[in-house]
Scaffold this motif. Structure first.
Motif, PDB file in Angstrom:
ATOM      1  N   TYR A  77      46.707  27.784  46.068  1.00  0.00           N
ATOM      2  CA  TYR A  77      47.959  27.847  45.313  1.00  0.00           C
ATOM      3  C   TYR A  77      49.070  28.420  46.182  1.00  0.00           C
ATOM      4  O   TYR A  77      48.811  29.100  47.177  1.00  0.00           O
ATOM      5  CB  TYR A  77      47.839  28.795  44.114  1.00  0.00           C
ATOM      6  N   HIS A  78      50.308  28.188  45.741  1.00  0.00           N
ATOM      7  CA  HIS A  78      51.432  28.980  46.220  1.00  0.00           C
ATOM      8  C   HIS A  78      51.987  29.704  45.002  1.00  0.00           C
ATOM      9  O   HIS A  78      52.519  29.066  44.085  1.00  0.00           O
ATOM     10  CB  HIS A  78      52.513  28.120  46.871  1.00  0.00           C
ATOM     11  N   PHE A  79      51.852  31.005  44.979  1.00  0.00           N
ATOM     12  CA  PHE A  79      52.112  31.871  43.816  1.00  0.00           C
ATOM     13  C   PHE A  79      51.080  31.592  42.735  1.00  0.00           C
ATOM     14  O   PHE A  79      51.385  31.113  41.636  1.00  0.00           O
ATOM     15  CB  PHE A  79      53.536  31.735  43.280  1.00  0.00           C
ATOM     16  N   ALA A  80      49.836  31.903  43.059  1.00  0.00           N
ATOM     17  CA  ALA A  80      48.698  31.653  42.176  1.00  0.00           C
ATOM     18  C   ALA A  80      48.828  32.377  40.837  1.00  0.00           C
ATOM     19  O   ALA A  80      48.332  31.880  39.817  1.00  0.00           O
ATOM     20  CB  ALA A  80      47.407  32.080  42.874  1.00  0.00           C
ATOM     21  N   ARG A  81      49.456  33.514  40.837  1.00  0.00           N
ATOM     22  CA  ARG A  81      49.556  34.327  39.619  1.00  0.00           C
ATOM     23  C   ARG A  81      50.092  33.515  38.437  1.00  0.00           C
ATOM     24  O   ARG A  81      49.543  33.563  37.332  1.00  0.00           O
ATOM     25  CB  ARG A  81      50.448  35.533  39.905  1.00  0.00           C
ATOM     26  N   PHE A  82      51.139  32.743  38.662  1.00  0.00           N
ATOM     27  CA  PHE A  82      51.745  31.961  37.583  1.00  0.00           C
ATOM     28  C   PHE A  82      50.835  30.813  37.157  1.00  0.00           C
ATOM     29  O   PHE A  82      50.609  30.584  35.966  1.00  0.00           O
ATOM     30  CB  PHE A  82      53.105  31.424  38.016  1.00  0.00           C
ATOM     31  N   ASP A  83      50.323  30.065  38.127  1.00  0.00           N
ATOM     32  CA  ASP A  83      49.494  28.900  37.813  1.00  0.00           C
ATOM     33  C   ASP A  83      48.195  29.299  37.125  1.00  0.00           C
ATOM     34  O   ASP A  83      47.751  28.630  36.181  1.00  0.00           O
ATOM     35  CB  ASP A  83      49.185  28.117  39.091  1.00  0.00           C
ATOM     36  N   LEU A  84      47.583  30.381  37.575  1.00  0.00           N
ATOM     37  CA  LEU A  84      46.353  30.852  36.940  1.00  0.00           C
ATOM     38  C   LEU A  84      46.587  31.198  35.470  1.00  0.00           C
ATOM     39  O   LEU A  84      45.747  30.896  34.611  1.00  0.00           O
ATOM     40  CB  LEU A  84      45.811  32.075  37.685  1.00  0.00           C
ATOM     41  N   ALA A  85      47.722  31.821  35.180  1.00  0.00           N
ATOM     42  CA  ALA A  85      48.030  32.179  33.785  1.00  0.00           C
ATOM     43  C   ALA A  85      48.208  30.932  32.932  1.00  0.00           C
ATOM     44  O   ALA A  85      47.679  30.844  31.815  1.00  0.00           O
ATOM     45  CB  ALA A  85      49.284  33.048  33.735  1.00  0.00           C
ATOM     46  N   ALA A  86      48.951  29.947  33.439  1.00  0.00           N
ATOM     47  CA  ALA A  86      49.174  28.718  32.678  1.00  0.00           C
ATOM     48  C   ALA A  86      47.869  27.977  32.429  1.00  0.00           C
ATOM     49  O   ALA A  86      47.609  27.484  31.322  1.00  0.00           O
ATOM     50  CB  ALA A  86      50.167  27.819  33.418  1.00  0.00           C
ATOM     51  N   ILE A  87      47.020  27.910  33.448  1.00  0.00           N
ATOM     52  CA  ILE A  87      45.742  27.201  33.322  1.00  0.00           C
ATOM     53  C   ILE A  87      44.824  27.921  32.343  1.00  0.00           C
ATOM     54  O   ILE A  87      44.189  27.299  31.488  1.00  0.00           O
ATOM     55  CB  ILE A  87      45.084  27.056  34.709  1.00  0.00           C
ATOM     56  N   GLU A  88      44.763  29.237  32.438  1.00  0.00           N
ATOM     57  CA  GLU A  88      43.884  29.983  31.537  1.00  0.00           C
ATOM     58  C   GLU A  88      44.378  29.907  30.089  1.00  0.00           C
ATOM     59  O   GLU A  88      43.584  29.714  29.164  1.00  0.00           O
ATOM     60  CB  GLU A  88      43.773  31.439  31.984  1.00  0.00           C
ATOM     61  N   ALA A 180      40.722  40.629  48.790  1.00  0.00           N
ATOM     62  CA  ALA A 180      40.740  41.537  47.635  1.00  0.00           C
ATOM     63  C   ALA A 180      41.898  41.193  46.704  1.00  0.00           C
ATOM     64  O   ALA A 180      41.751  41.230  45.469  1.00  0.00           O
ATOM     65  CB  ALA A 180      40.835  42.983  48.110  1.00  0.00           C
ATOM     66  N   CYS A 181      43.051  40.848  47.283  1.00  0.00           N
ATOM     67  CA  CYS A 181      44.202  40.432  46.463  1.00  0.00           C
ATOM     68  C   CYS A 181      43.898  39.133  45.729  1.00  0.00           C
ATOM     69  O   CYS A 181      44.188  39.000  44.535  1.00  0.00           O
ATOM     70  CB  CYS A 181      45.433  40.257  47.342  1.00  0.00           C
ATOM     71  N   PRO A 186      43.119  36.476  39.110  1.00  0.00           N
ATOM     72  CA  PRO A 186      42.842  36.072  37.726  1.00  0.00           C
ATOM     73  C   PRO A 186      43.067  37.202  36.723  1.00  0.00           C
ATOM     74  O   PRO A 186      43.565  36.973  35.611  1.00  0.00           O
ATOM     75  CB  PRO A 186      41.373  35.639  37.777  1.00  0.00           C
ATOM     76  N   THR A 187      42.734  38.431  37.112  1.00  0.00           N
ATOM     77  CA  THR A 187      42.981  39.574  36.239  1.00  0.00           C
ATOM     78  C   THR A 187      44.471  39.834  36.100  1.00  0.00           C
ATOM     79  O   THR A 187      44.966  40.127  35.002  1.00  0.00           O
ATOM     80  CB  THR A 187      42.273  40.822  36.773  1.00  0.00           C
ATOM     81  N   ARG A 188      45.212  39.716  37.199  1.00  0.00           N
ATOM     82  CA  ARG A 188      46.668  39.884  37.146  1.00  0.00           C
ATOM     83  C   ARG A 188      47.286  38.861  36.191  1.00  0.00           C
ATOM     84  O   ARG A 188      48.199  39.172  35.410  1.00  0.00           O
ATOM     85  CB  ARG A 188      47.246  39.742  38.546  1.00  0.00           C
ATOM     86  N   ALA A 189      46.780  37.631  36.217  1.00  0.00           N
ATOM     87  CA  ALA A 189      47.279  36.589  35.320  1.00  0.00           C
ATOM     88  C   ALA A 189      46.982  36.927  33.867  1.00  0.00           C
ATOM     89  O   ALA A 189      47.814  36.701  32.980  1.00  0.00           O
ATOM     90  CB  ALA A 189      46.663  35.240  35.697  1.00  0.00           C
ATOM     91  N   ARG A 190      45.793  37.482  33.611  1.00  0.00           N
ATOM     92  CA  ARG A 190      45.454  37.870  32.236  1.00  0.00           C
ATOM     93  C   ARG A 190      46.342  39.008  31.753  1.00  0.00           C
ATOM     94  O   ARG A 190      46.717  39.065  30.574  1.00  0.00           O
ATOM     95  CB  ARG A 190      43.981  38.268  32.158  1.00  0.00           C
ATOM     96  N   LEU A 191      46.685  39.923  32.629  1.00  0.00           N
ATOM     97  CA  LEU A 191      47.625  40.988  32.265  1.00  0.00           C
ATOM     98  C   LEU A 191      48.984  40.402  31.894  1.00  0.00           C
ATOM     99  O   LEU A 191      49.638  40.856  30.949  1.00  0.00           O
ATOM    100  CB  LEU A 191      47.778  41.977  33.421  1.00  0.00           C
TER     101      LEU A 191
END
Length: 206
Positions: A77-88, A180-181, A186-191
């Motif tokens: 991903y590029h900026f996985a945080r956003f995409d992971l949240a949308a997918i989840e 580690a980041c 995935p946890t950051r996205a859930r937050l």
């Protein structure tokens, strides 16, 4: 090289084995409010697949979900945080394990604050991409050719970027830190989904 457009799911066996590049287009930046409209995915071999979801979509997509949830496939991903949240939130799967080129850029290119995809593709790969369609209406009845090209370009270069960043992370001794980041994302996205998008719970501030 071709761009394939699909409604509601990815065809079976559309992708070769291995890591896949993933990106999403939504109606806005607030995940629970702004629905998932399009998911782009590529196996890095020259084609991009765009999966469009209608406004009343059930987000069933069994073939796509199987790829995204496969623990043997790294998702780039590029900026996985956003995409992971949308997918989840919309597809109900955790699309991991993860490699995020934005985080890799921030960990290795500390001499600059230019970490956007357009910037790093230009500077590291010598390719130019347009961001003109970034804020277009992804929920429109028709996704036009300019939108399709924009969406495809967001996953087209990620495999090549990962190769560059793997070398740089190793060179700077930050590969373990990066992993580690990536593992935490995935946890950051859930937050974010749960309401802590703008609050750093690790901060000393009250």
């Amino acid at each position: 090289m071709a761009i394939y457009f699909h409604e509601e799911d990815l065809p079976a066996d559309a992708l070769a084995p291995g890591a896949v590049a993933v990106d999403t287009e939504t109606m806005g930046l607030i995940t629970p409010r702004d629905r998932l409209c399009l998911l782009q995915i590529s196996d890095g071999r020259g084609d991009e697949h765009l999966v469009r979801f209608a406004k009343d979509s059930s987000f069933d997509a069994p073939n796509l979900k199987a790829v995204l949830a496969d623990p043997a496939r790294t998702k780039l991903y590029h900026f996985a945080r956003f995409d992971l949240a949308a997918i989840e939130y919309y597809l109900g799967v955790t699309a991991a394990p993860v490699f995020c080129t934005k985080i890799a850029s921030k960990l290795t290119r500390t001499f600059t604050d230019r970490h956007g995809l357009k910037n790093i593709v230009s500077e590291l790969l010598g390719e130019e991409i347009s961001k003109q369609q970034q804020s277009s209406d992804w929920g429109a009845p028709v996704i036009n050719d300019a939108q399709r090209e924009y969406a495809a370009s967001d996953v087209r270069y990620l495999h090549r970027l990962v190769e560059v960043f793997e070398e740089r992370l190793a060179r700077e001794g930050r590969r373990e830190l990066a992993q580690a980041c990536f593992d935490f994302l995935p946890t950051r996205a859930r937050l974010d989904i749960a309401g802590w998008a703008d609050k750093d719970i690790f901060s000393h501030e009250a």
